[in-house]
Design an enzyme around this catalytic site. Sequence first.
Site, PDB file in Angstrom:
ATOM      1  N   PHE A  13      52.845  58.709  10.916  1.00  0.00           N
ATOM      2  CA  PHE A  13      52.459  59.950  10.245  1.00  0.00           C
ATOM      3  C   PHE A  13      53.539  60.423   9.261  1.00  0.00           C
ATOM      4  O   PHE A  13      53.354  60.364   8.031  1.00  0.00           O
ATOM      5  CB  PHE A  13      52.167  61.000  11.327  1.00  0.00           C
ATOM      6  N   TYR A  54      58.764  62.290  27.668  1.00  0.00           N
ATOM      7  CA  TYR A  54      59.004  62.142  26.236  1.00  0.00           C
ATOM      8  C   TYR A  54      60.258  62.890  25.812  1.00  0.00           C
ATOM      9  O   TYR A  54      61.153  62.330  25.160  1.00  0.00           O
ATOM     10  CB  TYR A  54      57.797  62.650  25.449  1.00  0.00           C
TER      11      TYR A  54
END
Length: 330
Positions: free
Chosen positions: A16, A152
Amino acid sequence: MTWQGVRVLVTGADGFIGSHLTEALVAQGATVRAFCLYNSNGSLGWLDQSEPHVRAAFEPVLGDIRDAAFVERSCRDIDIVFHLAALIAIPYSYVAPESFIDTNIRGTMHVLEAARRTGVRRVVATSTSEVYGTPDHIPIVETHPLKGQSPYSATKIAADKLCEAYHRSFDVPVAVLRPFNTYGPRQSARAVIPTILSQLLAGRTSIALGNIETRRDMTYVSDTVSGFLAMGMAAGVEGDTIQLGTGRSESIRDIFTAACRVLNVEADIEVKDERLRPMSSEVEVLLSDPSRARDRLGWSSTCSLEEGLLQTAEWMRSNRHRFRPDEYAV
């Protein structure tokens, strides 16, 4: 300073933010090597959508950030490395945490080792506002304590600390850039703004979401990219951490309302349990203090939330086939 002729490696160039950054570097005249995740059909991810003249202007390399030797070869004859390759989906980190360790921690170590061996001028490593967890105070400054509230975020904290260690131990010229929540064209369908927009654009009047009271500092992707470019050229930022954010924070409910407004539609929210994070893992609010970016980089955000939502929605209208509004993407 100019990017003309500067030799740049972008890891995660197929993703992205990485694809937007690669295109911006090409437009600025940099000599770009685009490191994309290997696949057998030769796809360059989002760079497959680049204009032909842009595709012709960068050097694609297909590999894996987990392969130390490949990373080192990719860093040869490079001036500046923008390291964006990472696994970023928080819900997936609950399911497959080991893959995040391999990619986010070991991958960052491979980049730092490669930079150390090949003598690059600067590494810009990409962090995330998730490393703060639910903050002790807002607005958040770069010295705020780091909290691993998801697998994460824990791997990104470890990667940030590796950058600190390699700078202190080996004088590797690395700087950490810490964007808050970036959104815009090409973002994953699992992220909250594409989740909202894809359902509204499909004509849904009941929009499935998770926790709508959490608050986020949303930065449009063109602003984030301009921050990367500024960090790449700024003087004396080695060993430093600089965050990118708007200095504003909206709840998911507020973002939903703004999306309905810019699309001129009416809809209601339906909170779905499967879209909720574990209670103690949820980050309640993210709100940046952007003063260091302003002072050190001359950077500030320029795109309003409404303008960014509209531009994102226009892109999504042209790419409807990429979104499945009735499915929850982990």
